[in-house]
Design an enzyme around this catalytic site. Structure first.
Site, PDB file in Angstrom:
ATOM      1  N   VAL A 174       0.808  -1.227   0.000  1.00 46.85           N
ATOM      2  CA  VAL A 174       0.000   0.000   0.000  1.00 46.85           C
ATOM      3  C   VAL A 174       0.839   1.274   0.000  1.00 46.85           C
ATOM      4  CG1 VAL A 174      -2.017  -1.059   1.077  1.00 46.85           C
ATOM      5  CG2 VAL A 174      -0.202  -0.093   2.521  1.00 46.85           C
ATOM      6  N   TYR A 175       2.149   1.176   0.129  1.00 41.42           N
ATOM      7  CA  TYR A 175       2.974   2.379   0.112  1.00 41.42           C
ATOM      8  C   TYR A 175       2.918   3.008  -1.282  1.00 41.42           C
ATOM      9  CZ  TYR A 175       5.144   0.951   4.569  1.00 41.42           C
ATOM     10  OH  TYR A 175       5.379   0.590   5.870  1.00 41.42           O
ATOM     11  N   GLY A 176       2.403   4.230  -1.328  1.00 41.37           N
ATOM     12  CA  GLY A 176       2.256   4.887  -2.621  1.00 41.37           C
ATOM     13  C   GLY A 176       1.323   4.139  -3.552  1.00 41.37           C
ATOM     14  N   LYS A 231       4.797  -6.166   2.833  1.00 39.56           N
ATOM     15  CA  LYS A 231       3.651  -6.454   3.690  1.00 39.56           C
ATOM     16  C   LYS A 231       2.377  -6.539   2.861  1.00 39.56           C
ATOM     17  CE  LYS A 231       5.761  -3.134   6.877  1.00 39.56           C
ATOM     18  NZ  LYS A 231       6.415  -2.329   5.814  1.00 39.56           N
TER      19      LYS A 231
END
Length: 326
Positions: free
Chosen positions: A52-54, A80
């Site tokens: 989910v990062y960016g 993750k």
């Protein structure tokens, strides 16, 4: 850079990890490449990201940088899965979602496996044994080498780690990731004791107290800081009170006495706490990262550690069970 075992496993990682939370969003590909080069030059190898990062761009960017720029074998890639953009159910740790997310992560990263795959958060809507079965499948299929969890409280971590140790064919948890710093020592109440007892390595996130321990907020909020950002101001605000200020002042005093920076003092403190494997450090630029990497040569004197322990000591108030005086 020195390396440490992640929990009671054979996986050795650098004792500082590189975080990629801002990659593909606030950190450009050029800046990310400079960070990764500086990290590798300093002897680091653990790079932490998430699906989910960016919105996936951090993984994609890391994949691009390892395609010809950095040999894959020189990195310990951790990612993750389990967080989703759904306000009704922000966490989905079902077996189906996790394994689909892992496949998508591998595609973005351009690799056939990750070295450490972590459940991003506890999901009360999914039986824990189903979540943990997804970790076993990931390892048995070769898509992950080691597994861990993030954001699990004490009982959740203890239950998950004990479950994995209780049956044949299950993969023991290698690591747990949780916020830990001089401004947030809540993990010391139950999470850290559980991790130490069950052989799970701790990977502290936000080891600089969301940036506050660098001392940048001592005289106000810099215009280019997270505290001045509309999106991140609420993230920083809890650590801008009087109690936090006393800790920051103590860190600054220690830094002055050692002729180093507050960042270096705060990072060295958490890096060398019992049970800690590698704090995860994020930076917007290679220059910011360089200051964090320079902590490798710093070991805090015992007297300074004790003083910082005292000024930042949390109040763990368990109920009083001694009724004899009533």
């Amino acid at each position: 850079m020195e390396t440490r075992h992640l929990g009671r496993t054979g996986l050795r990682v650098s004792r500082l990890g590189l975080g990629t939370l801002t990659w593909g969003r606030d950190t450009s590909e050029r800046d990310a490449a400079e960070q990764l080069k500086a990290f590798l030059d300093a002897g680091g190898d653990l790079v932490d990201t998430a699906d989910v990062y960016g919105d996936g761009r951090a993984e994609y960017l890391l994949g691009r940088l390892t395609d010809g720029f950095v040999p894959r074998g020189e990195l310990v890639v951790a990612t993750k899965a389990g967080s989703v953009a759904d306000p009704e159910r922000p966490h989905d740790a079902s077996r189906g979602h996790l394994l689909s997310a892992l496949d998508a992560s591998l595609a973005r990263l351009g690799t056939d496996h990750v070295d450490l795959w972590q459940v991003h958060a506890y999901d009360p809507g999914t039986p824990m044994e189903e979540t943990l079965h997804a970790l076993d499948i990931a390892v048995s299929s070769g898509r992950a080498r080691y597994v861990g969890v993030c954001g699990f409280c004490g009982w959740q971590l203890a239950k998950a780690a004990a479950w994995q140790l209780a049956g044949p064919g299950r993969t023991p948890l290698a690591g747990t990731q949780m916020e830990y710093s001089l401004l947030q020592r809540g993990v010391e109440r139950e999470v850290l004791p559980a991790a130490l007892d069950l052989g799970v390595g701790l990977l502290p996130s936000s080891p600089l107290g969301r940036g506050v321990l660098t001392g940048k907020y001592r005289r106000g909020t810099p215009a280019d800081s997270r505290g001045a950002s509309e999106r991140l101001a609420r993230f920083v605000e809890p650590y801008l009170g009087d109690a936090a200020a006393r800790v920051v002042d103590a860190v600054a005093t220690a830094a002055d006495g050692l002729a180093v920076t507050p960042l270096q003092v705060a990072l060295a403190w958490v890096r060398d706490r019992p049970g800690v494997t590698a704090p995860i450090v994020g930076a917007r630029t290679a220059e910011q990262l360089a200051e964090a990497l320079s902590v490798e040569d710093l070991t805090l004197p015992v007297e300074i550690c004790r003083a910082l322990d005292d000024v930042s000591a949390p109040e763990h108030r368990y109920p009083d069970h001694d009724w004899s005086t009533l």
